[in-house]
Design a protein around this motif. Structure first.
Motif, PDB file in Angstrom:
ATOM      1  N   LEU A  71       8.081 -69.870 -26.242  1.00 48.80           N
ATOM      2  CA  LEU A  71       6.816 -69.288 -25.788  1.00 48.80           C
ATOM      3  C   LEU A  71       6.754 -67.768 -25.904  1.00 48.80           C
ATOM      4  O   LEU A  71       5.695 -67.218 -26.213  1.00 48.80           O
ATOM      5  N   LYS A  72       7.845 -67.076 -25.701  1.00 50.66           N
ATOM      6  CA  LYS A  72       7.806 -65.611 -25.711  1.00 50.66           C
ATOM      7  C   LYS A  72       7.458 -65.039 -27.078  1.00 50.66           C
ATOM      8  O   LYS A  72       7.066 -63.887 -27.181  1.00 50.66           O
ATOM      9  N   ARG A  73       7.557 -65.843 -28.127  1.00 54.67           N
ATOM     10  CA  ARG A  73       7.219 -65.372 -29.483  1.00 54.67           C
ATOM     11  C   ARG A  73       5.717 -65.343 -29.734  1.00 54.67           C
ATOM     12  O   ARG A  73       5.266 -64.752 -30.714  1.00 54.67           O
ATOM     13  N   TYR A  74       4.924 -65.988 -28.867  1.00 48.84           N
ATOM     14  CA  TYR A  74       3.493 -66.148 -29.085  1.00 48.84           C
ATOM     15  C   TYR A  74       2.729 -65.716 -27.836  1.00 48.84           C
ATOM     16  O   TYR A  74       2.586 -66.488 -26.884  1.00 48.84           O
ATOM     17  N   PRO A  75       2.245 -64.481 -27.816  1.00 47.76           N
ATOM     18  CA  PRO A  75       1.649 -63.903 -26.603  1.00 47.76           C
ATOM     19  C   PRO A  75       0.497 -64.709 -25.997  1.00 47.76           C
ATOM     20  O   PRO A  75       0.451 -64.890 -24.779  1.00 47.76           O
ATOM     21  N   ASN A  76      -0.421 -65.199 -26.818  1.00 52.51           N
ATOM     22  CA  ASN A  76      -1.541 -65.965 -26.265  1.00 52.51           C
ATOM     23  C   ASN A  76      -1.069 -67.286 -25.672  1.00 52.51           C
ATOM     24  O   ASN A  76      -1.523 -67.687 -24.599  1.00 52.51           O
ATOM     25  N   LEU A  77      -0.169 -67.958 -26.356  1.00 53.42           N
ATOM     26  CA  LEU A  77       0.357 -69.221 -25.839  1.00 53.42           C
ATOM     27  C   LEU A  77       1.093 -68.983 -24.527  1.00 53.42           C
ATOM     28  O   LEU A  77       0.951 -69.750 -23.580  1.00 53.42           O
ATOM     29  N   ARG A  78       1.867 -67.911 -24.466  1.00 54.43           N
ATOM     30  CA  ARG A  78       2.587 -67.575 -23.229  1.00 54.43           C
ATOM     31  C   ARG A  78       1.597 -67.388 -22.075  1.00 54.43           C
ATOM     32  O   ARG A  78       1.828 -67.865 -20.965  1.00 54.43           O
TER      33      ARG A  78
END
Length: 79
Positions: free
Chosen positions: A18-25
């Motif tokens: 998750l930390k690789r994808y700001p919106n998903l996080r």
């Protein structure tokens, strides 16, 4: 993304860090986890799309969304 296998030898659903994808996080803020299966991520994007900052998607996150849409949405994201 990582791929793992079930003990039965069947391929498990790949997971996303998750930390690789700001919106998903941000969409997954209430989930106290660092990884999410791809199918769940696709469902979360679909369900919460109105909260995604599409103007500021990173290239990696845009590629992820396209990948998830192709794999789990049969080319269509219902938003």
């Amino acid at each position: 993304m990582i791929h793992s296998e079930h003990p039965s030898g069947q391929r498990a659903i790949p997971t996303i860090e998750l930390k690789r994808y700001p919106n998903l996080r941000l969409l997954a803020w209430q989930l106290h986890q660092d990884w999410m299966p791809e199918d769940e991520a696709f469902s979360l994007y679909e369900r919460e799309w109105r909260h995604v900052d599409t103007a500021n998607l990173t290239a990696d996150e845009q590629a992820l969304i396209e990948h998830l849409t192709a794999c789990y949405g049969q080319g269509v994201m219902n938003v």
